[in-house]
Design a protein around this motif. Structure first.
Motif, PDB file in Angstrom:
ATOM      1  N   LEU A 125     -24.655 -52.941 -32.080  1.00  0.00           N
ATOM      2  CA  LEU A 125     -24.212 -53.519 -31.731  1.00  0.00           C
ATOM      3  C   LEU A 125     -24.851 -55.042 -31.284  1.00  0.00           C
ATOM      4  O   LEU A 125     -24.205 -55.497 -30.333  1.00  0.00           O
ATOM      5  CB  LEU A 125     -25.011 -53.041 -30.286  1.00  0.00           C
ATOM      6  CG  LEU A 125     -24.259 -51.562 -29.758  1.00  0.00           C
ATOM      7  CD1 LEU A 125     -25.223 -51.323 -28.785  1.00  0.00           C
ATOM      8  CD2 LEU A 125     -22.963 -52.093 -29.121  1.00  0.00           C
ATOM      9  N   GLY A 126     -25.639 -55.080 -32.605  1.00  0.00           N
ATOM     10  CA  GLY A 126     -26.248 -56.788 -33.150  1.00  0.00           C
ATOM     11  C   GLY A 126     -27.131 -56.823 -32.625  1.00  0.00           C
ATOM     12  O   GLY A 126     -27.774 -57.986 -32.317  1.00  0.00           O
ATOM     13  N   TYR A 127     -28.253 -55.592 -31.956  1.00  0.00           N
ATOM     14  CA  TYR A 127     -29.647 -55.853 -31.484  1.00  0.00           C
ATOM     15  C   TYR A 127     -30.635 -56.307 -33.080  1.00  0.00           C
ATOM     16  O   TYR A 127     -30.236 -55.306 -33.868  1.00  0.00           O
ATOM     17  CB  TYR A 127     -29.865 -55.060 -30.830  1.00  0.00           C
ATOM     18  CG  TYR A 127     -29.501 -54.803 -29.084  1.00  0.00           C
ATOM     19  CD1 TYR A 127     -29.777 -56.192 -28.404  1.00  0.00           C
ATOM     20  CD2 TYR A 127     -28.344 -54.489 -28.736  1.00  0.00           C
ATOM     21  CE1 TYR A 127     -29.145 -56.372 -27.170  1.00  0.00           C
ATOM     22  CE2 TYR A 127     -27.909 -54.380 -28.049  1.00  0.00           C
ATOM     23  CZ  TYR A 127     -28.439 -55.698 -26.375  1.00  0.00           C
ATOM     24  OH  TYR A 127     -27.815 -55.594 -25.540  1.00  0.00           O
ATOM     25  N   ARG A 128     -31.572 -56.722 -32.736  1.00  0.00           N
ATOM     26  CA  ARG A 128     -32.864 -57.011 -34.168  1.00  0.00           C
ATOM     27  C   ARG A 128     -33.788 -55.775 -33.675  1.00  0.00           C
ATOM     28  O   ARG A 128     -34.292 -55.989 -32.462  1.00  0.00           O
ATOM     29  CB  ARG A 128     -33.465 -58.407 -34.107  1.00  0.00           C
ATOM     30  CG  ARG A 128     -32.054 -58.924 -34.675  1.00  0.00           C
ATOM     31  CD  ARG A 128     -32.620 -60.345 -34.237  1.00  0.00           C
ATOM     32  NE  ARG A 128     -33.437 -60.531 -35.206  1.00  0.00           N
ATOM     33  CZ  ARG A 128     -34.482 -62.780 -34.845  1.00  0.00           C
ATOM     34  NH1 ARG A 128     -33.983 -63.062 -34.215  1.00  0.00           N
ATOM     35  NH2 ARG A 128     -35.647 -62.435 -35.292  1.00  0.00           N
ATOM     36  N   THR A 129     -34.078 -54.812 -34.328  1.00  0.00           N
ATOM     37  CA  THR A 129     -35.382 -53.792 -33.463  1.00  0.00           C
ATOM     38  C   THR A 129     -36.008 -53.685 -34.329  1.00  0.00           C
ATOM     39  O   THR A 129     -36.302 -54.225 -35.201  1.00  0.00           O
ATOM     40  CB  THR A 129     -34.317 -52.220 -34.100  1.00  0.00           C
ATOM     41  OG1 THR A 129     -34.045 -52.268 -34.963  1.00  0.00           O
ATOM     42  CG2 THR A 129     -33.069 -52.195 -33.242  1.00  0.00           C
ATOM     43  N   ILE A 130     -37.251 -53.321 -33.728  1.00  0.00           N
ATOM     44  CA  ILE A 130     -38.269 -52.886 -34.124  1.00  0.00           C
ATOM     45  C   ILE A 130     -39.098 -51.551 -34.156  1.00  0.00           C
ATOM     46  O   ILE A 130     -39.431 -50.813 -32.763  1.00  0.00           O
ATOM     47  CB  ILE A 130     -39.729 -53.762 -33.569  1.00  0.00           C
ATOM     48  CG1 ILE A 130     -38.900 -55.949 -33.796  1.00  0.00           C
ATOM     49  CG2 ILE A 130     -41.260 -54.116 -34.357  1.00  0.00           C
ATOM     50  CD1 ILE A 130     -40.165 -56.746 -33.124  1.00  0.00           C
ATOM     51  N   ALA A 131     -39.313 -51.203 -35.052  1.00  0.00           N
ATOM     52  CA  ALA A 131     -39.315 -48.963 -34.302  1.00  0.00           C
ATOM     53  C   ALA A 131     -40.931 -49.040 -35.038  1.00  0.00           C
ATOM     54  O   ALA A 131     -42.026 -49.837 -35.287  1.00  0.00           O
ATOM     55  CB  ALA A 131     -38.514 -48.942 -36.193  1.00  0.00           C
ATOM     56  N   LEU A 132     -41.224 -48.535 -33.776  1.00  0.00           N
ATOM     57  CA  LEU A 132     -42.787 -48.609 -34.060  1.00  0.00           C
ATOM     58  C   LEU A 132     -43.710 -47.109 -33.603  1.00  0.00           C
ATOM     59  O   LEU A 132     -42.546 -46.117 -33.195  1.00  0.00           O
ATOM     60  CB  LEU A 132     -43.263 -48.741 -32.487  1.00  0.00           C
ATOM     61  CG  LEU A 132     -43.232 -50.878 -32.654  1.00  0.00           C
ATOM     62  CD1 LEU A 132     -43.347 -50.871 -31.363  1.00  0.00           C
ATOM     63  CD2 LEU A 132     -44.239 -51.413 -33.006  1.00  0.00           C
ATOM     64  N   GLU A 133     -44.642 -46.417 -34.616  1.00  0.00           N
ATOM     65  CA  GLU A 133     -44.860 -45.440 -34.458  1.00  0.00           C
ATOM     66  C   GLU A 133     -45.502 -44.760 -32.772  1.00  0.00           C
ATOM     67  O   GLU A 133     -46.438 -45.861 -32.589  1.00  0.00           O
ATOM     68  CB  GLU A 133     -46.148 -45.379 -35.714  1.00  0.00           C
ATOM     69  CG  GLU A 133     -44.991 -45.206 -37.036  1.00  0.00           C
ATOM     70  CD  GLU A 133     -44.473 -44.248 -37.570  1.00  0.00           C
ATOM     71  OE1 GLU A 133     -44.172 -42.566 -36.642  1.00  0.00           O
ATOM     72  OE2 GLU A 133     -43.854 -44.239 -38.257  1.00  0.00           O
TER      73      GLU A 133
END
Ligand code: CIR
Length: 269
Positions: free
Chosen positions: A243-251
C-alpha cells in the motif's frame, strides 16, 4: 504531523501486571531492550520523547496509552480555551489495579495541555479502546470501557469537532481493547482483524485485513511517514508495504505476554 510522545519504561515488577495470555512470564531485561528499541523507532519517526520514570507501584504503567486520550481540536470545533490546539482527556482505567496510574498522569498532562478533561465515575475508559480515524473516533465498549465512560468521552470530542461511535467488543473473542483489533492508518485505510471486518461501522473505509493467525499485528501505529508494526507478521507487513507504507518492525514478545501492543506503549501528539 506528530511531534512528541510520552513513554514510561517498564518497571522491574512488570511481570506482576494483568494478563490473560498463556505465553509465560515476561523477561525484564528483554522488555527493557524492546522498550528502548521502541523509543528509538519513535525518534526515527521524528518524535521528541518525554520519558517518565518507571513506576513499580503500577506494574502495567508502561502501557501509558490506556491512561489518556490525546487529540487536536478540529478547526471547526468549539474549543473551550482559545489556545487549546492539543487536547487531553484523562482516562479512568477499568481495571482496579490501574486506577491509581491516573494521579501521576494528571500532573504530567496538566503541564503540557491547557485543555485537560477527565472521565468521571461511574464511567470507566481505557485509552486502548479509543481509535481516532480522521474526524471520527471509534470507542470500544469492552471489559474495561463502559458506556458511561464512552459517552463522557464522546461529549468532550464533540466539543472539539469530532463525531464518534461505539463498537461493542465484549463478545469479540480475545480482544482486550478495541485497538487490539483495529488501527487507522490515515488515507481511509482501516486495519481490521477478520473478527471485526464485517461490522457495518467500518464499511466506508478501505479495510486492510489482518489474516487469521496474525491478529496481534493489527495493533500497529502510523507515525508521520512510517507505520510501526510488530515483528514476526510477514504477510501483514507485506500488505502495508504494497500500500506504499514504510514499515518499522519491532520485537514485542515481552509486551505481548502482558496483553500489550505497540500503540499502548506511548501517547503521541
Ligand atoms: C492490562 O491488562 O491492562 C495490561 N496488562 C495491558 C494493557 C495493554 N494496553 C493496550 O492494549 N492498550
Amino acid at each position: 504531523m506528530l511531534t512528541r510522545a510520552i513513554v514510561r519504561p517498564t518497571a522491574l515488577n512488570f511481570s506482576e501486571g494483568l494478563t490473560t495470555g498463556k505465553l509465560g512470564a515476561p523477561d525484564y531485561e528483554i522488555a527493557m531492550r524492546q522498550h528502548e528499541a521502541y523509543c528509538a523507532a519513535l525518534e526515527q519517526c521524528g518524535l521528541m520523547l518525554s520519558r517518565l520514570e518507571a513506576d513499580s507501584k503500577y506494574p502495567d504503567s508502561t502501557f501509558v496509552e490506556d491512561v489518556a486520550v490525546l487529540f487536536e481540536a478540529l478547526p471547526h470545533g468549539r474549543a473551550t480555551a482559545p489556545d487549546a490546539e492539543h487536547c487531553a482527556v484523562l482516562a479512568r482505567p477499568g481495571a482496579a489495579s490501574r486506577l491509581g496510574e491516573i494521579a501521576n498522569m494528571r500532573t504530567v498532562l496538566a503541564d503540557v495541555f491547557p485543555s485537560l478533561h477527565e472521565i468521571n465515575a461511574p464511567g470507566t475508559l481505557d485509552g486502548g479502546d479509543v481509535c481516532e480515524a480522521g474526524s471520527h473516533f471509534f470507542i470500544g465498549i469492552s471489559e474495561r470501557t463502559n458506556e458511561a465512560g464512552a459517552r463522557q468521552l464522546a461529549e468532550v470530542l464533540s466539543e472539539f469537532g469530532y463525531t464518534s461511535s461505539f463498537v461493542d467488543i465484549r463478545k469479540a473473542n480475545g480482544l482486550l481493547h478495541l485497538k487490539s483489533g483495529i488501527a487507522y492508518l490515515g488515507d481511509t485505510h482501516l486495519v481490521v482483524t477478520e473478527a471485526l471486518a464485517g461490522r457495518a461501522q467500518f464499511a466506508d473505509y478501505d479495510l486492510v485485513r489482518v489474516d487469521r493467525g496474525e491478529e496481534y499485528a493489527a495493533n500497529c501505529v502510523r507515525i508521520n511517514e512510517h507505520v510501526l508494526v510488530a515483528a514476526g507478521y510477514p504477510k501483514f507487513e507485506a500488505k502495508l508495504r504494497q500500500l506504499g507504507y514504510r514499515t518499522i518492525a519491532l520485537e514485542m514478545s515481552e509486551f505481548q505476554k502482558m496483553d500489550g501492543g505497540l500503540s499502548c506503549l506511548s501517547l503521541r501528539f
